[in-house]
Design an enzyme around this catalytic site. Structure first.
Site, PDB file in Angstrom:
ATOM      1  N   SER A 193      41.437  37.133  31.720  1.00 52.77           N
ATOM      2  CA  SER A 193      40.464  38.035  30.512  1.00 52.77           C
ATOM      3  C   SER A 193      41.051  38.164  29.011  1.00 52.77           C
ATOM      4  O   SER A 193      41.956  38.586  29.126  1.00 52.77           O
ATOM      5  CB  SER A 193      39.809  38.943  31.280  1.00 52.77           C
ATOM      6  OG  SER A 193      39.354  39.163  30.872  1.00 52.77           O
ATOM      7  N   TYR A 218      38.733  46.989  35.431  1.00 53.48           N
ATOM      8  CA  TYR A 218      38.576  45.473  35.273  1.00 53.48           C
ATOM      9  C   TYR A 218      39.738  45.001  33.850  1.00 53.48           C
ATOM     10  O   TYR A 218      41.205  43.884  34.528  1.00 53.48           O
ATOM     11  CB  TYR A 218      37.377  45.131  34.375  1.00 53.48           C
ATOM     12  CG  TYR A 218      37.286  43.944  34.170  1.00 53.48           C
ATOM     13  CD1 TYR A 218      36.913  43.535  32.408  1.00 53.48           C
ATOM     14  CD2 TYR A 218      36.951  42.836  35.136  1.00 53.48           C
ATOM     15  CE1 TYR A 218      36.986  41.912  32.512  1.00 53.48           C
ATOM     16  CE2 TYR A 218      36.549  41.638  34.711  1.00 53.48           C
ATOM     17  CZ  TYR A 218      36.759  40.842  33.974  1.00 53.48           C
ATOM     18  OH  TYR A 218      36.535  40.112  33.094  1.00 53.48           O
TER      19      TYR A 218
HETATM   20  P1  NAP Z   1      29.423  35.973  37.956  1.00 51.60           P
HETATM   21  O1  NAP Z   1      28.756  35.261  37.573  1.00 51.60           O
HETATM   22  O2  NAP Z   1      29.863  37.604  38.367  1.00 51.60           O
HETATM   23  O3  NAP Z   1      30.364  35.186  39.393  1.00 51.60           O
HETATM   24  C1  NAP Z   1      31.420  35.559  40.071  1.00 51.60           C
HETATM   25  C2  NAP Z   1      31.583  35.009  41.301  1.00 51.60           C
HETATM   26  O4  NAP Z   1      32.547  35.603  42.378  1.00 51.60           O
HETATM   27  C3  NAP Z   1      30.179  35.245  42.219  1.00 51.60           C
HETATM   28  O5  NAP Z   1      29.733  34.035  42.938  1.00 51.60           O
HETATM   29  C4  NAP Z   1      30.695  36.224  43.223  1.00 51.60           C
HETATM   30  O6  NAP Z   1      29.717  36.244  44.283  1.00 51.60           O
HETATM   31  C5  NAP Z   1      31.823  36.069  43.627  1.00 51.60           C
HETATM   32  N1  NAP Z   1      32.228  37.005  43.890  1.00 51.60           N
HETATM   33  C6  NAP Z   1      32.595  37.919  43.550  1.00 51.60           C
HETATM   34  N2  NAP Z   1      33.496  39.296  45.119  1.00 51.60           N
HETATM   35  C7  NAP Z   1      33.007  38.232  45.776  1.00 51.60           C
HETATM   36  C8  NAP Z   1      33.943  38.162  47.119  1.00 51.60           C
HETATM   37  N3  NAP Z   1      34.783  40.074  46.966  1.00 51.60           N
HETATM   38  N4  NAP Z   1      34.413  37.242  48.012  1.00 51.60           N
HETATM   39  C9  NAP Z   1      34.036  35.977  47.727  1.00 51.60           C
HETATM   40  N5  NAP Z   1      33.354  35.686  46.127  1.00 51.60           N
HETATM   41  C10 NAP Z   1      32.861  36.867  45.380  1.00 51.60           C
HETATM   42  O7  NAP Z   1      30.769  36.104  37.308  1.00 51.60           O
HETATM   43  P2  NAP Z   1      31.826  35.160  36.190  1.00 51.60           P
HETATM   44  O8  NAP Z   1      31.220  35.492  34.815  1.00 51.60           O
HETATM   45  O9  NAP Z   1      31.406  33.771  36.744  1.00 51.60           O
HETATM   46  O10 NAP Z   1      33.443  35.443  36.037  1.00 51.60           O
HETATM   47  C11 NAP Z   1      33.863  34.563  36.926  1.00 51.60           C
HETATM   48  C12 NAP Z   1      35.591  35.181  36.668  1.00 51.60           C
HETATM   49  O11 NAP Z   1      35.596  34.697  35.229  1.00 51.60           O
HETATM   50  C13 NAP Z   1      35.804  36.715  37.279  1.00 51.60           C
HETATM   51  O12 NAP Z   1      36.849  36.765  37.519  1.00 51.60           O
HETATM   52  C14 NAP Z   1      35.370  36.849  35.892  1.00 51.60           C
HETATM   53  O13 NAP Z   1      36.166  38.468  35.667  1.00 51.60           O
HETATM   54  C15 NAP Z   1      36.400  36.193  34.543  1.00 51.60           C
HETATM   55  N6  NAP Z   1      35.529  35.963  33.374  1.00 51.60           N
HETATM   56  C16 NAP Z   1      34.120  36.445  32.829  1.00 51.60           C
HETATM   57  C17 NAP Z   1      34.083  36.378  32.108  1.00 51.60           C
HETATM   58  C18 NAP Z   1      32.583  36.128  31.390  1.00 51.60           C
HETATM   59  O14 NAP Z   1      32.173  36.589  29.817  1.00 51.60           O
HETATM   60  N7  NAP Z   1      31.864  35.877  32.010  1.00 51.60           N
HETATM   61  C19 NAP Z   1      34.926  36.475  30.661  1.00 51.60           C
HETATM   62  C20 NAP Z   1      36.553  36.048  30.987  1.00 51.60           C
HETATM   63  C21 NAP Z   1      36.592  36.189  32.643  1.00 51.60           C
HETATM   64  P3  NAP Z   1      28.694  36.867  44.545  1.00 51.60           P
HETATM   65  O15 NAP Z   1      27.337  36.798  43.902  1.00 51.60           O
HETATM   66  O16 NAP Z   1      28.764  36.873  45.996  1.00 51.60           O
HETATM   67  O17 NAP Z   1      28.940  38.716  43.866  1.00 51.60           O
HETATM   68  C1  GCO Z   2      33.599  43.004  29.087  1.00 52.90           C
HETATM   69  C2  GCO Z   2      33.111  41.631  29.388  1.00 52.90           C
HETATM   70  C3  GCO Z   2      34.200  41.495  29.672  1.00 52.90           C
HETATM   71  C4  GCO Z   2      33.797  39.813  29.592  1.00 52.90           C
HETATM   72  C5  GCO Z   2      35.191  38.972  29.883  1.00 52.90           C
HETATM   73  C6  GCO Z   2      35.987  38.814  28.202  1.00 52.90           C
HETATM   74  O1  GCO Z   2      32.426  44.151  29.780  1.00 52.90           O
HETATM   75  O2  GCO Z   2      34.338  43.661  28.165  1.00 52.90           O
HETATM   76  O3  GCO Z   2      32.468  42.051  30.504  1.00 52.90           O
HETATM   77  O4  GCO Z   2      35.079  42.026  30.353  1.00 52.90           O
HETATM   78  O5  GCO Z   2      33.960  39.769  31.399  1.00 52.90           O
HETATM   79  O6  GCO Z   2      36.398  39.420  31.392  1.00 52.90           O
HETATM   80  O7  GCO Z   2      37.063  37.680  28.353  1.00 52.90           O
END
Ligand code: NAP
Ligand code: GCO
Length: 264
Positions: A144, A157
């Site tokens: 992230s 986080y």
């Molecule tokens: P999301 O839409 O919240 O999806 C997260 C997924 O993880 C969901 O399918 C959720 O399932 C699953 N999950 C959560 N807890 C779990 C557990 N204990 N066991 C199995 N599955 C679990 O998140 P996203 O935005 O796609 O993010 C995916 C990854 O990218 C995460 O690691 C997040 O930190 C990272 N990330 C996101 C962003 C962003 O801007 N979106 C940026 C940087 C990094 P449920 O629906 O059942 O909870």
């Molecule tokens: C926040 C956002 C970020 C993104 C991502 C950025 O609240 O700042 O959720 O944490 O999810 O991780 O890279």
């Protein structure tokens, strides 16, 4: 065969019923991989299977909470029996709790660390032995911006994602000699359910202040889409990255390089 081809490879993407994991899985399927994913509830796995089917992908779905070591070991054993040895692991499942640190309970802090840091340890530990036996493996941890930067309300986080960066480097260090490459992808701000609260249109019809802030902080002047991660994820899962190890590939539209646009 192109060095970016994943034909014959089995990829486990955790938490990939939707969001970033789902997009990465779609990219892997297009590159020829067999897709395996998990989610916590059967109904979400079923929803995910349907979504993959609508994309023409015959995925394999398993119910598993990635924080539960016994459940993870059982799931990996089942996958190895029913699908085959996992060649590519993407530790994608993750949660966030946006709470000021002094108002966050230790329990809430631990919950985030458990999913975002302990679980990638647990799942990686479960798949590495078979990767060693097979003579190769790819592990990609979804890090992230918060692997590098802090901000208000995301102490748990950021701690987890900072730790995940170092877990990535440690797996690379410890298992590189077995032809296992472990790298990270650091997405910028991506439009998924996890960031939906930061993009909500305000009662006065204005964009969310955080939405405007991110646009000003991103040289690309837009939020990322999950599909922006497909190519980088294919690269790190393919032979094209066999000498890339312990690297965090930031896919952020330039955020980490930019001081931010001067407010008008
Ligand atoms: P999301 O839409 O919240 O999806 C997260 C997924 O993880 C969901 O399918 C959720 O399932 C699953 N999950 C959560 N807890 C779990 C557990 N204990 N066991 C199995 N599955 C679990 O998140 P996203 O935005 O796609 O993010 C995916 C990854 O990218 C995460 O690691 C997040 O930190 C990272 N990330 C996101 C962003 C962003 O801007 N979106 C940026 C940087 C990094 P449920 O629906 O059942 O909870
Ligand atoms: C926040 C956002 C970020 C993104 C991502 C950025 O609240 O700042 O959720 O944490 O999810 O991780 O890279």
């Amino acid at each position: 065969m192109s060095q970016f081809d994943l034909t014959g490879k089995i990829a486990l993407i955790t938490g990939a019923s939707y969001g970033i994991g789902f997009a990465i899985a779609k990219g892997y399927a297009k590159a020829g991989a067999t897709i395996v994913f998990n989610d916590i509830k059967q109904e979400l796995v079923d929803k995910g299977l349907k979504a993959y089917e609508e994309e023409g992908i015959k995925a394999h779905g398993y119910v598993c909470d990635v924080t539960d070591e016994n459940a993870v070991n059982d799931m990996v054993a089942k996958i190895e029996k029913e699908v085959g040895i996992i060649d590519i692991l993407v530790n994608n499942a993750g949660i966030i709790k946006r709470i000021p640190m002094t108002e966050m309970t230790a329990q809430e802090f631990r919950q985030v660390i458990d999913v975002d840091l302990n679980a990638p340890f647990i799942v990686s530990k479960a798949v590495i032995p078979a990767m060693i036996k097979k003579g190769h493996g790819k592990i990609i941890n979804i890090c992230s911006m918060m692997s590098e930067l802090g901000r208000e309300t995301v102490s748990a986080y950021a701690s987890a994602k900072g730790g995940l960066k170092m877990l990535t480097r440690n797996i690379a260090s410890e298992y590189g000699e077995f032809n296992i490459q472990c790298n990270g992808i650091g997405p910028g701000y991506i439009a998924t359910p996890q960031t939906a609260p930061l993009r909500e249109i305000q009662p006065d019809g204005e964009r969310h202040p955080f939405d405007k802030f991110i646009i000003a902080k991103t040289p690309a002047a837009r939020w990322g889409n999950p599909e922006d991660l497909e190519g980088p994820a294919i690269f790190l899962a393919s032979d094209a990255s066999n000498f890339v190890n312990g690297h965090i590939l930031y896919v952020d539209g330039g955020i980490l390089a930019y001081i931010g646009k001067q407010p008008k």
